[in-house]
Scaffold this motif. Structure first.
Motif, PDB file in Angstrom:
ATOM      1  N   ALA A 207       0.848  -1.199   0.099  1.00 10.47           N
ATOM      2  CA  ALA A 207      -0.050   0.175  -0.116  1.00 10.47           C
ATOM      3  C   ALA A 207       0.804   1.282   0.094  1.00 10.47           C
ATOM      4  N   GLY A 208       1.987   0.974   0.567  1.00 13.14           N
ATOM      5  CA  GLY A 208       2.761   2.429   0.487  1.00 13.14           C
ATOM      6  C   GLY A 208       2.393   3.424   1.404  1.00 13.14           C
ATOM      7  N   HIS A 209       2.094   4.501   0.733  1.00 13.64           N
ATOM      8  CA  HIS A 209       1.461   5.663   1.192  1.00 13.64           C
ATOM      9  C   HIS A 209       0.206   5.723   1.087  1.00 13.64           C
ATOM     10  N   LEU A 210      -0.514   5.009   0.397  1.00  8.47           N
ATOM     11  CA  LEU A 210      -1.805   4.812   0.345  1.00  8.47           C
ATOM     12  C   LEU A 210      -2.330   4.363   1.762  1.00  8.47           C
ATOM     13  N   LYS A 211      -3.569   5.196   2.148  1.00 13.22           N
ATOM     14  CA  LYS A 211      -4.129   5.104   3.236  1.00 13.22           C
ATOM     15  C   LYS A 211      -5.428   4.027   3.344  1.00 13.22           C
TER      16      LYS A 211
END
Length: 278
Positions: A207-211
């Motif tokens: 997801a990385g920076h995806l919330k």
């Protein structure tokens, strides 16, 4: 005269979306469904997807060819198609760089591209192709029911799609995202099964920076052509589902309306991975 004036004013105000104005002359549309897979996993949905598009062609009046042979990737052959549709393709689907170049030059000539389900796992080492897609495959969560949210309901591929759609599928995550895409629908990955700690770690990593949301359908203009992609469609049963088929048909309609003609005089690439001329 009054109607024309009103129409002009509305257009100037941006009140009328160009996406939904001009009806498609389906008799003039011919598409190629490309089914080639490289080494690795091959989806069992591919023949069902191909047949579904053939059936959509019969219903709406457009012509459909299908092939899993990379030899179809020549300029002479591709110029007859308004759209190339890749159905759950995966890994390397071209045999030669000459085929890759012909495909790229088709897009530069104004061609249309529709990618279905695992298409982001295609040609993972070809930078230009990953830009065309809008990103490349990173990982997908296990097949399960989750929430899908429409964020651009006016787009043709969203018409007939529930604004909030609870569907069984694979929630795809991408990397190397291209900033030019326009997302029309997202997967809400916050509601995925969290009972497995290892899966949770993998999900968070991808997801990385995806919330909470990850794109599930998008479109963009790229390097002369038009792209529409959806990550949905893992289950072969989807290709008999009227709701999912409206989603696919809407994507085909959008690209068919956007693509005007194939003109290879506009193509410039002499190698498959040379820099894009913006």
């Amino acid at each position: 005269m009054k109607y024309i004036l009103m129409l002009v004013l509305l257009l100037m105000a941006g009140s009328i979306s160009s996406e939904a104005q001009i009806p498609v002359n389906w008799k003039s549309v011919k598409v190629l469904v490309y089914k080639k897979n490289g080494k690795g996993f091959v989806h069992d949905n591919i023949p069902y997807a191909a047949q579904a598009i053939i059936d959509l062609g019969k219903k709406h009046g457009f012509k459909v060819d299908t092939s899993s042979l990379p030899s179809v990737m020549t300029e002479e052959n591709l110029k007859q198609y308004r759209i190339l549709i890749f159905t759950s393709t995966n890994n390397d689907v071209f045999d030669t760089d000459a085929q890759r170049l012909a495909f790229r030059r088709y897009i530069e000539a104004g061609g249309g591209f529709v990618g279905i389900h695992s298409v982001t796992g295609t040609e993972r080492n070809w930078d230009w192709f990953k830009m065309l897609l809008g990103g490349t495959f990173a990982w997908h969560d296990k097949f399960q029911k989750f929430k899908i949210q429409v964020i651009h309901p006016q787009h043709p591929s969203m018409k007939g799609t529930p604004k909030v759609w609870y569907k069984e599928d694979e929630c795809y995550f991408a990397k190397e995202l291209y900033p030019g895409t326009h997302v029309v629908m997202v997967n809400d990955f916050s509601g995925l099964d969290t009972s497995n700690a290892k899966l949770n770690e993998t999900r968070a990593k991808n997801a990385g920076h995806l919330k909470q949301y990850v794109p599930s359908a998008w479109y963009h203009d790229f390097d002369g052509g038009t792209t529409w992609c959806t990550t949905l469609g893992h289950d072969k049963k989807d290709y008999a589902d009227p709701v999912y088929l409206k989603h696919i048909m809407g994507g085909i309609e959008y690209v068919a309306r956007t693509v005007k003609r194939i003109d290879f005089s506009k193509s410039y690439a002499v190698s498959s991975n040379e820099p894009v001329k913006y």
